[in-house]
Write a protein that holds these residues in place. Sequence first.
Motif, mmCIF file in Angstrom:
data_model
loop_
_atom_site.group_PDB
_atom_site.id
_atom_site.type_symbol
_atom_site.label_atom_id
_atom_site.label_comp_id
_atom_site.label_asym_id
_atom_site.label_seq_id
_atom_site.Cartn_x
_atom_site.Cartn_y
_atom_site.Cartn_z
ATOM 1 N N ILE A 61 0.840 -1.201 0.000
ATOM 2 C CA ILE A 61 0.000 0.000 0.000
ATOM 3 C C ILE A 61 0.873 1.248 0.000
ATOM 4 N N LEU A 80 -4.808 1.631 8.961
ATOM 5 C CA LEU A 80 -3.994 0.571 8.357
ATOM 6 C C LEU A 80 -3.225 -0.177 9.435
ATOM 7 N N PHE A 85 -2.423 -3.896 8.122
ATOM 8 C CA PHE A 85 -1.839 -3.607 6.815
ATOM 9 C C PHE A 85 -0.505 -2.906 7.070
ATOM 10 N N VAL A 88 3.486 -0.852 4.004
ATOM 11 C CA VAL A 88 3.071 0.514 3.691
ATOM 12 C C VAL A 88 4.282 1.364 3.320
ATOM 13 N N VAL A 106 -2.046 -0.756 -3.974
ATOM 14 C CA VAL A 106 -3.091 0.170 -3.530
ATOM 15 C C VAL A 106 -2.471 1.545 -3.319
ATOM 16 N N ILE A 298 -10.157 -2.726 -0.150
ATOM 17 C CA ILE A 298 -8.820 -3.274 -0.360
ATOM 18 C C ILE A 298 -8.883 -4.778 -0.605
ATOM 19 N N TYR A 303 -5.081 -7.949 -7.340
ATOM 20 C CA TYR A 303 -3.647 -7.834 -7.122
ATOM 21 C C TYR A 303 -2.894 -8.942 -7.852
#
Length: 455
Positions: A61, A80, A85, A88, A106, A298, A303
């Motif tokens: 992300i 996140l 998640f 990042v 993303v 998401i 993906y």
Amino acid sequence: PCSLHPKPLIFNHCKLFMPSIRHNKPQPDLLQPYRAINMQRARNMETEVDGPAKQYPYPAIGVYNGHGASHSWLWFVEILDRMGFWDVQFFDEQHLKSGVLDSIDVLLVSGGDTFAIAESLDKTGAKQLKSFLERGGLYIGSCAGAYLPLQSSLSPLNLFNFASVKICNLTKTLPEPLALPEKFCTSYGCNYVFHPVREEVTITLDNRVFPGHPREFTAPLYGGPSFLSSKDAESLAHYTGFTDQTLFLIDKQLASDTLIGKSAIVHKKIGKGDLYLLGPHLEHPHFSEANTLIADMIFQGNYETASTRTISPSYKLTSCDYKNHPLWRSIKSQVSNARIVSLALERNQVTWQIGYKVYEPAKIRFFLEMVWERFSAIEKQCLTVDEEILLELKESFETITHLIREIKALTDKSTDSTEKAIQLFDQIKSSCAQFLSIYFAIQLGHFSTSQHSTN
């Protein structure tokens, strides 16, 4: 004459008051199940998400924090983190133009100054973003990030005409504001984008989208659009009501006509990718039901490249005893000093017009608190990055403390401090992003180490 620059607007008989502070009632942690799912996804375990169990990739992300971004990208960071998640990265305009979107699945773009974002990304950034979407990328734009890809004839917004969707909160003749005139509108050529309300509004999902998610929920609106129906994009949710937390900036009936029944969330397929545009800030951490909708978007991403990507932290990590780490203690000391000075600055009645946005001293401390709250989590993992990186971080927070002190001295003398404020917000955004990059790398590194040790 028409202008793309903010105009000083003067209104008579305008009541100035701040919205009431929201006090949330205790509620279950709605984000924890998503965190559990992400831990399974990161281990390449089969996971059931709205369908049969299968292996879902763990998405990489990107969060935009470059020119034009305000502080609200940190709301994305908060949720996140809470949802697990952790792969990042943070990108400014130069990163986006250099091809970094090839490394992520993303892209999240939150609030700020849409014109400044478009101008800084320019034609190169628009081309990169279009290519990202066409090959299967997921774009979630909130507030300014939602305005950016809409159809426009104005330069530089016309570089990003990805969705032919019009907005309802656009007018040639402004209504009289009832509150917060400095946040009430933005000039847009010969027209104005105006904001009828702020704070909490009620949103209702269409029946067919995101099964399992509550159809009705609330989220805050801070200048985001209300979308008109369009054949070019599908509406996923509508504004359906106000609450006792809604702050009306204009006449209540006009606000209702502008928002109620209009689209709050729209979606468009571009190539293999998905474009989600959000009027309200679904990413605001105080609104858990809205936050889970971000996760659902998401999870539904396409993906294709993520399945072949190795999950690994973006920094080289080594073991560390933070109790005996003088450079780390120095970083904490600088952040603590900056917090103290910024709190003192908040007592001064000062705001800064930076581009199309108005900034208050409280936003400075918001950045600093995001850093301060994560020191202990880093220390628990006993992992660190190279000392050169930590030294750079220490020096950047020293600069931040110095700039806040300079601004405080200027405002104490009633001297304009806008130039220093621009320097400060540029510096604090980049420093905060660097710190958070290290934080996420250590979280991901600790998880990777734990996974390896159990295999």
